[in-house]
Design a protein around this motif. Structure first.
Motif, PDB file in Angstrom:
ATOM      1  N   THR A   1     -36.308 -19.078   5.095  1.00 56.02           N
ATOM      2  CA  THR A   1     -35.237 -18.666   4.186  1.00 56.02           C
ATOM      3  C   THR A   1     -34.663 -17.310   4.569  1.00 56.02           C
ATOM      4  O   THR A   1     -33.444 -17.112   4.561  1.00 56.02           O
ATOM      5  N   LYS A   2     -35.528 -16.367   4.914  1.00 52.93           N
ATOM      6  CA  LYS A   2     -35.062 -15.030   5.281  1.00 52.93           C
ATOM      7  C   LYS A   2     -34.122 -15.095   6.486  1.00 52.93           C
ATOM      8  O   LYS A   2     -33.085 -14.432   6.517  1.00 52.93           O
ATOM      9  N   GLN A   3     -34.472 -15.918   7.469  1.00 52.88           N
ATOM     10  CA  GLN A   3     -33.626 -16.048   8.654  1.00 52.88           C
ATOM     11  C   GLN A   3     -32.277 -16.679   8.307  1.00 52.88           C
ATOM     12  O   GLN A   3     -31.245 -16.278   8.842  1.00 52.88           O
ATOM     13  N   ILE A   4     -32.304 -17.654   7.418  1.00 51.78           N
ATOM     14  CA  ILE A   4     -31.053 -18.294   6.990  1.00 51.78           C
ATOM     15  C   ILE A   4     -30.157 -17.262   6.319  1.00 51.78           C
ATOM     16  O   ILE A   4     -28.960 -17.164   6.614  1.00 51.78           O
ATOM     17  N   ILE A   5     -30.733 -16.482   5.412  1.00 62.73           N
ATOM     18  CA  ILE A   5     -29.951 -15.461   4.698  1.00 62.73           C
ATOM     19  C   ILE A   5     -29.378 -14.446   5.680  1.00 62.73           C
ATOM     20  O   ILE A   5     -28.207 -14.050   5.569  1.00 62.73           O
ATOM     21  N   GLU A   6     -30.185 -14.013   6.640  1.00 68.73           N
ATOM     22  CA  GLU A   6     -29.706 -13.054   7.638  1.00 68.73           C
ATOM     23  C   GLU A   6     -28.516 -13.617   8.414  1.00 68.73           C
ATOM     24  O   GLU A   6     -27.550 -12.891   8.688  1.00 68.73           O
ATOM     25  N   GLN A   7     -28.565 -14.889   8.757  1.00 69.76           N
ATOM     26  CA  GLN A   7     -27.456 -15.521   9.481  1.00 69.76           C
ATOM     27  C   GLN A   7     -26.218 -15.641   8.602  1.00 69.76           C
ATOM     28  O   GLN A   7     -25.095 -15.405   9.055  1.00 69.76           O
ATOM     29  N   ILE A   8     -26.424 -15.997   7.345  1.00 72.18           N
ATOM     30  CA  ILE A   8     -25.300 -16.133   6.414  1.00 72.18           C
ATOM     31  C   ILE A   8     -24.600 -14.792   6.218  1.00 72.18           C
ATOM     32  O   ILE A   8     -23.374 -14.725   6.135  1.00 72.18           O
ATOM     33  N   GLU A   9     -25.376 -13.719   6.146  1.00 71.82           N
ATOM     34  CA  GLU A   9     -24.798 -12.388   5.944  1.00 71.82           C
ATOM     35  C   GLU A   9     -23.890 -11.972   7.089  1.00 71.82           C
ATOM     36  O   GLU A   9     -23.037 -11.098   6.923  1.00 71.82           O
ATOM     37  N   LEU A  10     -24.034 -12.600   8.238  1.00 71.02           N
ATOM     38  CA  LEU A  10     -23.183 -12.293   9.391  1.00 71.02           C
ATOM     39  C   LEU A  10     -21.822 -12.987   9.322  1.00 71.02           C
ATOM     40  O   LEU A  10     -20.903 -12.626  10.053  1.00 71.02           O
TER      41      LEU A  10
ATOM     42  N   ILE B   1     -20.397 -21.390   1.544  1.00 69.16           N
ATOM     43  CA  ILE B   1     -21.825 -21.706   1.412  1.00 69.16           C
ATOM     44  C   ILE B   1     -22.264 -21.574  -0.043  1.00 69.16           C
ATOM     45  O   ILE B   1     -22.978 -22.426  -0.573  1.00 69.16           O
ATOM     46  N   ILE B   2     -21.829 -20.519  -0.707  1.00 71.37           N
ATOM     47  CA  ILE B   2     -22.172 -20.333  -2.121  1.00 71.37           C
ATOM     48  C   ILE B   2     -21.675 -21.511  -2.944  1.00 71.37           C
ATOM     49  O   ILE B   2     -22.409 -22.063  -3.764  1.00 71.37           O
ATOM     50  N   ASP B   3     -20.436 -21.904  -2.721  1.00 72.20           N
ATOM     51  CA  ASP B   3     -19.874 -23.035  -3.465  1.00 72.20           C
ATOM     52  C   ASP B   3     -20.692 -24.300  -3.222  1.00 72.20           C
ATOM     53  O   ASP B   3     -21.024 -25.026  -4.153  1.00 72.20           O
ATOM     54  N   SER B   4     -21.053 -24.538  -1.977  1.00 68.96           N
ATOM     55  CA  SER B   4     -21.823 -25.727  -1.642  1.00 68.96           C
ATOM     56  C   SER B   4     -23.191 -25.702  -2.313  1.00 68.96           C
ATOM     57  O   SER B   4     -23.642 -26.703  -2.871  1.00 68.96           O
ATOM     58  N   LEU B   5     -23.856 -24.555  -2.281  1.00 69.12           N
ATOM     59  CA  LEU B   5     -25.176 -24.446  -2.912  1.00 69.12           C
ATOM     60  C   LEU B   5     -25.094 -24.611  -4.423  1.00 69.12           C
ATOM     61  O   LEU B   5     -25.934 -25.283  -5.030  1.00 69.12           O
TER      62      LEU B   5
END
Length: 76
Positions: A5-14, A23-27
């Motif tokens: 999860t941490k890696q996913i969040i780090e990638q999303i923040e980029l 992504i927020i809408d999809s989640l």
């Protein structure tokens, strides 16, 4: 390769803001499944409010004023 999860969040923040919003809408859609009946009710309400605004039965409020009041009320 296992991704956590941490890696996913780090990638999303980029991502640019538009990509993050997508992504927020999809989640959120996976957490809060759309309710067609509720959606129809809100569409009717939005249409009624728009009709009232266009007919002059109500007056709009400037966004700056709305946000200033919200800041006064919620941000201290």
């Amino acid at each position: 390769m296992v991704i956590n999860t941490k890696q996913i969040i780090e990638q999303i923040e980029l991502l640019p803001v538009e990509g993050r919003a997508e992504i927020i809408d999809s989640l959120l859609r996976t957490m809060n499944q759309p309710d067609p009946e509720n959606d129809a009710t809100w569409i009717e309400e939005a249409q009624r409010r728009l009709d009232d605004l266009r007919a002059g039965r109500v007056q709009g409020v400037a966004a700056d004023e709305v946000f200033a009041k919200a800041r006064e009320r919620f941000i201290k």
